[in-house]
Design an enzyme around this catalytic site. Structure first.
Site, PDB file in Angstrom:
ATOM      1  N   SER A  30       0.844  -1.206   0.000  1.00 45.70           N
ATOM      2  CA  SER A  30       0.000   0.000   0.000  1.00 45.70           C
ATOM      3  C   SER A  30       0.874   1.248   0.000  1.00 45.70           C
ATOM      4  CB  SER A  30      -0.959  -0.053   1.184  1.00 45.70           C
ATOM      5  OG  SER A  30      -1.900   0.980   1.142  1.00 45.70           O
ATOM      6  N   ASP A  47       3.667  24.062  -1.262  1.00 44.63           N
ATOM      7  CA  ASP A  47       5.112  24.093  -1.520  1.00 44.63           C
ATOM      8  C   ASP A  47       5.784  22.813  -1.026  1.00 44.63           C
ATOM      9  OD1 ASP A  47       4.747  24.605   1.174  1.00 44.63           O
ATOM     10  OD2 ASP A  47       6.218  26.225   1.294  1.00 44.63           O
ATOM     11  N   HIS A 105      -7.177  -5.193  -1.439  1.00 45.76           N
ATOM     12  CA  HIS A 105      -6.046  -4.447  -0.915  1.00 45.76           C
ATOM     13  C   HIS A 105      -5.271  -5.215   0.156  1.00 45.76           C
ATOM     14  CE1 HIS A 105      -4.005  -0.587  -0.764  1.00 45.76           C
ATOM     15  NE2 HIS A 105      -4.004  -0.636   0.561  1.00 45.76           N
TER      16      HIS A 105
END
Length: 476
Positions: free
Chosen positions: A180, A388, A441
């Site tokens: 994952s 940023d 998953h």
């Protein structure tokens, strides 16, 4: 332009006790690393805020367990096996704790020395807590600290651990296994320090390199809706139960055992159980317990289990940094992407029928309704507005990658979209993909044999490995 590690050196460390779990030999170790690693990544201004807030001289303790298998099925002397570091999913989750000498850890430990590393801020690696974070100062100061808890810093930590473990070894490289979010970290590793890697295993972790956070969640909500419909086709009675629960929560102020209110949209969070084959049926057992027979109130058992499912107590790092894992470089802002997408969809309203249960998406109301997160609400807003971020990947380096990589991608994975995963796979040289129509998953833990054999066969065919991991019931 690729930027790589300039040969990191061993770091201060200590060796703790060793233990046995069946045929597993487990040694505890602790390493001391800088909070802000003083080596260049592809960030534009990697240490600006660290300098401003005096973080540059801080250190972090990293905890790891080194696991080897000593049984008859193991291959070669333990000290001759290469190291493999496990990169845990999350963000914000500790490495697994071995409970028995079977499962994927045991299998991998037959051919590797497996390093179960608690990523910074988790487990025993200078754990991040809400109280400790608040004590660091205002929201801007907290956000500056948290900037050092993404994949780039985790890779730098791993490099320090690798340099320390292999200081007297003829082979200085190691392998990686990323599950994952650990797959996201793997792609960062391949971007910035590929010279340190023998080969990489990746399971359900092909990060969406070419998608914005908003695009990621558009796909995620589609996959979650598909899984909801599949679940309700198995348990039609749960469709009515879920709607009935949500209606009751809209009418009445119902409190969890902790004293906080259970709102309809918080109840929808129990859908995180839809994300794996090993836990999806547990959702049915939760919903069937909601009402005591003949009782119009929610049962104590249901409220207790639901609270456990939806609180972020003890794991604030996950809630704070989850959307940041999709922000690759300056100009990318998460902006509560999951909440934007959910708000735009009628099918996810708390009054919809069928009621769409949700997954691991993070919403701003978490930080108002969960007492464990309330002190961090302003910090979460700062992080959501931040544009940023440093870069997490080097696409040029990935396009010329020489490290053998075997990666799994599951067509119906609720958390890592299949189409985005394949687009990423096509952008990484020397990476081969193993796919499945039925696995989900959690397949590494739930369908270990299929996953390790599928990926291991790829690596064996490339010459990266000669022996598949095995257990006592499987000779590989």
């Amino acid at each position: 332009m690729t930027t790589s590690t300039p040969g990191l050196r061993p770091v201060p460390h200590s060796i703790g006790p060793s233990h046995r779990v069946g045929d597993l030999h487990i040694t505890e170790m602790t390493f001391q690393v800088p909070l802000a690693h003083a080596w260049e990544w592809s960030h534009d201004t990697p240490f600006g805020e660290s300098d401003v807030y005096g973080l540059r001289d801080e250190t972090v303790d990293l905890f790891a367990r080194v696991v080897t298998h000593t049984g008859d099925q193991a291959h070669g002397a333990p000290e001759k096996r290469p190291y493999l570091v496990y990169l845990q999913g999350g963000p914000g989750m500790p490495s697994p704790r071995p409970l028995a000498d079977h499962g994927w850890v045991s299998r991998m430990a037959t051919v590797y020395r497996v390093v179960l590393l608690d990523q910074r801020g988790t487990g025993r690696s200078t754990p991040l807590t809400a109280q400790g974070l608040v004590a660091r100062g205002n929201a801007a100061q907290q956000a500056a600290y948290l900037e050092h808890f993404r994949a780039d810093s985790i890779v730098a930590d791993a490099e320090s651990v690798r340099a320390t473990l292999t200081r007297n070894e003829p082979e200085k490289r190691w392998a990686t296994l990323g599950q994952s979010f650990g797959g996201f970290i793997t792609l960062s590793y391949l971007s910035f320090a590929p010279q340190s890697l023998l080969h990489s295993w990746m399971t359900a972790g092909l990060a969406p390199l070419h998608a914005s956070p908003h695009e990621v969640y558009e796909s995620t909500f589609d996959r979650v809706a598909e899984r909801n419909h599949e679940f309700y086709s198995w348990y039609p009675e749960d469709r009515d139960r879920a709607v009935r629960i949500a209606e009751l929560l809209r009418r009445e102020n119902i409190q969890l055992p902790s004293g906080e209110a259970l709102t309809p949209h918080r109840f929808q969070m129990v859908g995180h159980r839809l994300g794996g084959n090993s836990r999806v049926h547990g959702l049915h057992y939760l919903l069937e317990s909601a009402f005591a027979e003949g009782d119009q109130r929610l049962s104590e058992a249901f409220l207790t289990d639901t609270h456990h499912d939806i609180t972020f107590a003890g794991k604030p790092l996950y809630a704070l940094m989850h959307e940041a894992i999709y922000c690759n470089g300056p100009g990318v802002r998460s902006g509560w992407a999951a909440d934007q997408v959910r708000t735009s969809r009628e099918d996810y309203r708390s009054g919809a029928d069928p009621l769409m249960l949700t997954g691991e998406m993070i919403h701003p109301w978490y930080f108002r309704e969960d007492p464990a997160l309330r002190p961090l609400a302003e910090t979460a807003e700062v992080l959501a507005d931040k544009d940023d971020w440093g870069r997490l990947y080097d696409l040029d380096a990935l396009s010329t990658n020489e490290v053998p990589v075997a990666a799994s991608a599951y067509r119906h994975d609720m958390y890592v979209d299949y189409d985005h995963a394949l687009h990423t796979a096509n952008s990484v040289a020397n990476l081969q993909t193993w796919t499945s129509e039925t696995l989900h998953h959690d397949a590494l833990a739930n369908d270990t044999d299929q996953v390790l054999e599928g990926l291991g066969t790829i690596l064996r065919e490339t010459g990266a490995i000669t022996q598949l991991p095995v257990d006592s019931d499987h000779t590989g």
